[in-house]
Design a protein around this motif. Structure first.
Motif, PDB file in Angstrom:
ATOM      1  N   GLN A 170      10.122  -4.446  -5.036  1.00 28.71           N
ATOM      2  CA  GLN A 170      10.115  -3.712  -3.650  1.00 28.71           C
ATOM      3  C   GLN A 170       8.699  -3.562  -3.299  1.00 28.71           C
ATOM      4  N   ILE A 171       8.204  -2.648  -4.287  1.00 28.70           N
ATOM      5  CA  ILE A 171       6.500  -2.189  -4.107  1.00 28.70           C
ATOM      6  C   ILE A 171       5.651  -3.342  -4.182  1.00 28.70           C
ATOM      7  N   ALA A 172       5.877  -4.389  -4.887  1.00 25.91           N
ATOM      8  CA  ALA A 172       5.107  -5.357  -5.052  1.00 25.91           C
ATOM      9  C   ALA A 172       5.281  -6.396  -3.966  1.00 25.91           C
ATOM     10  N   ALA A 173       6.216  -6.272  -3.112  1.00 24.12           N
ATOM     11  CA  ALA A 173       6.400  -7.058  -1.789  1.00 24.12           C
ATOM     12  C   ALA A 173       5.711  -6.654  -0.816  1.00 24.12           C
ATOM     13  N   VAL A 174       5.750  -5.291  -0.700  1.00 22.64           N
ATOM     14  CA  VAL A 174       5.016  -4.454   0.387  1.00 22.64           C
ATOM     15  C   VAL A 174       3.742  -4.706   0.019  1.00 22.64           C
ATOM     16  N   SER A 175       3.060  -4.547  -1.029  1.00 26.54           N
ATOM     17  CA  SER A 175       1.694  -4.590  -1.269  1.00 26.54           C
ATOM     18  C   SER A 175       1.234  -6.021  -1.018  1.00 26.54           C
ATOM     19  N   HIS A 176       1.976  -6.863  -1.379  1.00 29.71           N
ATOM     20  CA  HIS A 176       1.644  -8.344  -1.102  1.00 29.71           C
ATOM     21  C   HIS A 176       1.755  -8.616   0.278  1.00 29.71           C
ATOM     22  N   ALA A 177       2.620  -7.894   1.273  1.00 34.66           N
ATOM     23  CA  ALA A 177       2.542  -8.273   2.575  1.00 34.66           C
ATOM     24  C   ALA A 177       1.298  -7.690   3.414  1.00 34.66           C
ATOM     25  N   LEU A 178       1.022  -6.296   2.880  1.00 31.02           N
ATOM     26  CA  LEU A 178      -0.166  -5.603   3.370  1.00 31.02           C
ATOM     27  C   LEU A 178      -1.587  -6.335   3.283  1.00 31.02           C
TER      28      LEU A 178
END
Length: 684
Positions: A185-193
């Motif tokens: 989930q952290i990776a996905a948020v960072s990716h989207a940001l």
């Protein structure tokens, strides 16, 4: 390329409009339209039980049969459905448009913009399902504007989303999670940001997709972004809104309050405007204006002073203008005060939002929407994030012509398919853009093999060179329930969180330990037991009475083991079977619904009735395996599937499913279950 793409979508919208109109007309013919077997697109013979003033200045009517003990028949009319209310047996009756706010077995409640004015002495009313032309027109306008965009941010996004240019990413920002997140989930948020154009978050069942989306929105707000949070359905929007409000975010909901969950209606724009102290003054001015108009039109025996009527009308006009201006300013103030605006894709009103733009548009459940409504928020977006799961149910498409033109392929699914294309995008607008695309392509390596390797990682590694990440830790299902779908749809990438990996019904308070509650999966085979399917009169759906009886027995066994009935759900791909099961299992605490209706939901125990049982091995739309993926991933602790193996095994997917149950020691027949039911403890 752009012209043909948008032209195709516009044609598909026209095909869909025609198919929907034909279906509504067919289902709403005269009184027979009320019967379940004809379609349930209307209710007739209704009387007004109650009338009150509702949210947003609307009129709320509760209607039911004249005989108060009569129940309403099964109907397609559900919460949020657009409807038309008209008086029966009166040709000059004025139809009132509205939406359904609530329904139970005896009554249906509708919110209207005006109260009906009956003509007959003892009037009865009918409620008909209505076409939603407003949302379709918004889709058409969005497609035309996107098609004609040749400069500005919309034109850039259009080229990226059509695959003419590759999306760009910047270095991942530094941020601190506001809630508990796992690594994926952290990776996905960072990716989207880090996305400059668009990014995709692939969230398989139970992986906390909405939690991730809400975290992304909150992080974007802390960067100073204004966010537009959308989804195809009102429930999906409400899920985001509820979590944003719980996080003390300044979010406001656009849309008809009747379509919003009751506990969230105070956060809708309509209700906030209506309850604002300034609006009371505007309402008073409006009341004075109408009084002045009546006075100006009033007959008097003697002629009024010269110009008096004109002055009264002018004063009334000014008061109305002032009232409208005050209400408009109040709307502007409320929208400007919010950092997050929440709405359905088709609920975005240009007159309301005017020229507002948003730094980030997030579309949750993006794989459930056709592409045209996604372009509505894109008109006012700088960046886009799509979140969803294209391995679950696709958008509903009625028209065969539209389906043949791939109208059921969502924007999210189309973008994922683009990643399988080899080489440079086909139509860069000029040589320089093509050179940039070649350079970008060499950096991103957007070949299908790279795409697959990114998605196949058990825990996604943040990589700004790709535009999709997958969540991998799921928090819903026992590992045995999860494993088949993980292997079949997600390349075995899902991992059951420790908190759910081995949980069972027997772990719940007061549940009796027994073979039924101490195992997580079971397939019950009806082959050879005379559980035959049958078609409805109009052939639109199917049921299976014998299988339904076995389902009722299974539910009884669960209840006897003291599993709370509110923790159990029964689902079936066929609406006719759902109606039959509701007759056999009338307890309102037990949820019984179609697979489509249960998407996004979960229960501790799920019983799936597959219905199909025939000599030819015909499966119908059961062959859409994405529908079965939804069904198989709704249960938390116990999954019971009942069906005919001799019919199902003709399809490779169901053959693998049967083999999985057998491999796990979870295959049985209806005779096995009958024998075991005598061993189950019963509640005192």
């Amino acid at each position: 390329m752009a012209e043909s793409h948008f032209s195709r979508l516009l044609d598909c919208l026209d095909h869909e409009a025609a198919a929907e109109a034909e279906e509504v007309a067919r289902l709403s013919r005269r009184k027979e339209g009320e019967a379940a077997e004809v379609g349930g697109a209307c209710l007739v013979g209704l009387v007004i039980r109650d009338e009150v003033s509702g949210f947003g200045g609307r009129v709320v009517l509760t209607l039911g049969k004249r005989d108060r003990e009569s129940e309403l028949p099964w109907t397609r009319l559900n919460h949020g459905s657009p409807i038309v209310l008209s008086e029966e047996k009166v040709s000059e009756s004025v139809a009132c448009r509205g939406v359904i706010t609530e329904r139970n077995r005896e009554t249906i409640t509708v919110a209207l913009s005006q109260s009906p004015e009956p003509i007959a002495d003892r009037p009865t009313f009918r409620v008909d399902l209505s076409l939603d032309e407003v949302s379709r027109q918004r889709q058409r306008e969005a497609l035309r504007r996107a098609d004609s965009a040749s400069s500005g941010r919309l034109a850039v996004l259009k080229r990226k989303l059509l695959g003419e240019e590759l999306p760009e990413f910047k270095a991942a920002p530094i941020w601190q999670p506001l809630s508990a997140l796992d690594d994926s989930q952290i990776a996905a948020v960072s990716h989207a940001l880090s996305a400059e154009d668009f990014a995709i978050i692939h969230g398989p069942p139970g992986t906390g997709k909405t939690t991730t989306v809400v975290e992304l929105i909150r992080q974007a707000v802390r960067r100073g972004d204004r966010v537009l949070a959308c989804a195809p359905s009102n429930l999906a929007v409400d899920n985001m809104l509820e979590r944003l409000i719980a996080g003390d975010e300044r979010a406001i909901r656009i849309g008809h309050p009747a379509r919003v969950l009751p506990e969230l209606r105070e956060h809708t724009l309509d209700v906030q405007v209506e309850s604002h102290p300034d609006l009371k003054l505007a309402r008073e001015w409006t009341k004075q204006a109408w009084a002045l108009r009546r006075q100006a039109s009033k007959y008097t025996r003697s002629a009024p002073p010269s110009g008096m009527r004109r002055d009264l009308r002018e004063e009334a006009k000014q008061l109305l203008n002032d009232a409208r201006l005050m209400e408009s300013r109040l709307v502007e103030h409320l929208l400007d005060s919010a950092t997050i605006v929440c709405a359905t894709l088709t609920g975005l009103d240009n007159e309301l939002l005017r020229d507002r733009e948003f730094d980030l548009v997030v579309i949750d459940e993006a794989a459930q929407a056709t592409e045209p409504p996604c372009w509505i928020p894109l008109l006012r977006s700088r960046r886009l994030v799509l979140a969803g799961d294209h391995c679950q149910l696709p958008p509903t498409v009625r028209s065969s012509e539209a389906r043949q033109a791939d109208f059921h392929v969502s924007l999210m699914e189309r973008l994922l398919a683009l990643k399988h294309q080899h080489g440079v995008p086909a139509s860069g607008p000029d040589r320089r853009s093509r050179k940039n695309a070649e350079k970008s392509l060499s950096n991103t390596r957007v070949e299908s093999v790279i795409y697959e390797s990114v998605l196949d990682r058990p825990t996604p590694i943040l990589d700004p060179k790709t535009d999709v990440t997958r969540l991998t830790i799921q928090y819903r299902m026992n590992e045995q329930i999860m494993k088949f779908s993980s292997d079949e749809f997600y390349k075995s990438s899902l991992i059951a969180a420790e908190s759910v990996c081995g949980h069972l019904l027997s772990d719940l308070p007061n549940v009796v330990p027994c073979s039924l509650t101490q195992t997580s999966i079971r397939f019950i085979d009806t082959a050879g037991s005379s559980c035959d399917e049958r078609a409805e009169v109009d052939g639109s759906s199917r049921d299976n009475p014998g299988e339904a009886e076995h389902v009722a027995r299974l539910v009884g066994d669960l209840v006897n083991a003291r599993v709370p009935i509110s923790d159990i759900a029964v689902i079936s791909p066929y609406s006719a079977q759902v109606r039959l099961l509701r007759q056999l299992l009338p307890d309102l605490s037990l949820e019984i619904d179609t697979v489509d209706g249960f998407q996004g939901r979960e229960k501790e125990a799920i019983v799936i009735s597959l219905v199909r049982s025939n000599l030819t091995g015909e499966l119908g739309f059961l062959a859409d395996t994405r529908r079965m993926n939804v069904a198989l991933t709704r249960a938390r602790r116990k999954l019971l599937v009942i069906g005919d193996s001799s019919t199902l095994a003709n399809h490779p997917f169901y053959l693998r499913l049967l083999n999985y149950f057998e491999h796990e020691g979870a295959y049985g027949t209806v005779w096995d279950v009958y024998d075991e039911s005598h061993e189950q403890p019963t509640s005192p």
